[in-house]
Design an enzyme around this catalytic site. Structure first.
Site, mmCIF file in Angstrom:
data_model
loop_
_atom_site.group_PDB
_atom_site.id
_atom_site.type_symbol
_atom_site.label_atom_id
_atom_site.label_comp_id
_atom_site.label_asym_id
_atom_site.label_seq_id
_atom_site.Cartn_x
_atom_site.Cartn_y
_atom_site.Cartn_z
ATOM 1 N N SER A 1 18.031 -2.655 64.011
ATOM 2 C CA SER A 1 18.763 -2.978 65.241
ATOM 3 C C SER A 1 18.824 -1.837 66.242
ATOM 4 C CB SER A 1 20.185 -3.415 64.889
ATOM 5 O OG SER A 1 20.143 -4.533 64.043
ATOM 6 N N THR A 2 18.792 -0.612 65.772
ATOM 7 C CA THR A 2 18.919 0.528 66.690
ATOM 8 C C THR A 2 17.894 1.592 66.338
ATOM 9 O OG1 THR A 2 20.486 1.734 65.313
ATOM 10 C CG2 THR A 2 21.418 0.152 66.871
#
Length: 187
Positions: A9-10
């Site tokens: 996600s990041t």
């Protein structure tokens, strides 16, 4: 051919765990994304969907790495099925190229459809209850009936431009034209 897909996600997170599992599963090519699953643009996912051919299987570490929601997952697997491409999840032990994997996946799909129907029924019941109490949804009118009539009169008098009328009344051009159409319909 086994094709792997990994997503984090990041940028702070890393793909090591997923990549190790996909390599161990025998994936010949692995596609990656470093985007939140909530984002619709995931170039790695689009690339693997474009690259995969009939008979291939896309392998993911977990289903939540592959799709944003159950509905999204069902849509993607339906697309894969139409192209005769399988999906295999290592953690959930689901393989849509097998009969039992298809069964489990269809059970998920049925549960998702059931949930959507329940949400729809609850929403309709809530709207019906609100209407019974005199509440009606939607955006309130920008102008009162009197001001609507005044804006139409100003338009019909042709002494002011549409822009001037909209400025005076604090409405947009489409709103003014809607009031004009409504007034013509009432004549």
């Amino acid at each position: 051919m086994l094709l792997g897909y990994a997503r984090v996600s990041t940028d702070d997170q890393n793909l090591h765990l997923q990549l190790d599992a996909l390599n161990l599963a025998g994936c010949e090519k692995i596609f990656e994304d470093r985007f939140s699953g909530a984002k619709s643009e995931r170039p790695g996912l689009q690339n693997i969907l474009d690259y995969a051919r009939s008979g291939d299987t896309i392998v993911v570490w977990r289903l939540d790495r592959f799709s944003r929601s159950l509905k999204d997952l069902i849509d993607i697997v339906t697309l894969l099925g139409s192209k005769e491409i399988g999906l295999k999840s290592l953690q959930e032990a689901i393989d849509t190229s097998s009969s039992s994997g298809k069964l489990i996946f269809h059970l998920f799909g049925a549960l998702a459809e059931f949930e959507r129907n329940l949400i729809r029924e609850r929403t309709q019941a809530g709207l019906k209850a609100a209407r019974a109490r005199g509440r009606h949804g939607g955006r309130p009118k920008a102008l009162s009936q009197d001001k609507q009539a005044l804006s139409v009169k100003l338009y019909d008098d042709k002494k002011h431009t549409v822009y001037q009328i909209c400025e005076m009344m604090g409405i947009s051009k489409p709103t003014l034209y809607k009031y004009i159409e409504a007034a013509k319909g009432n004549q």
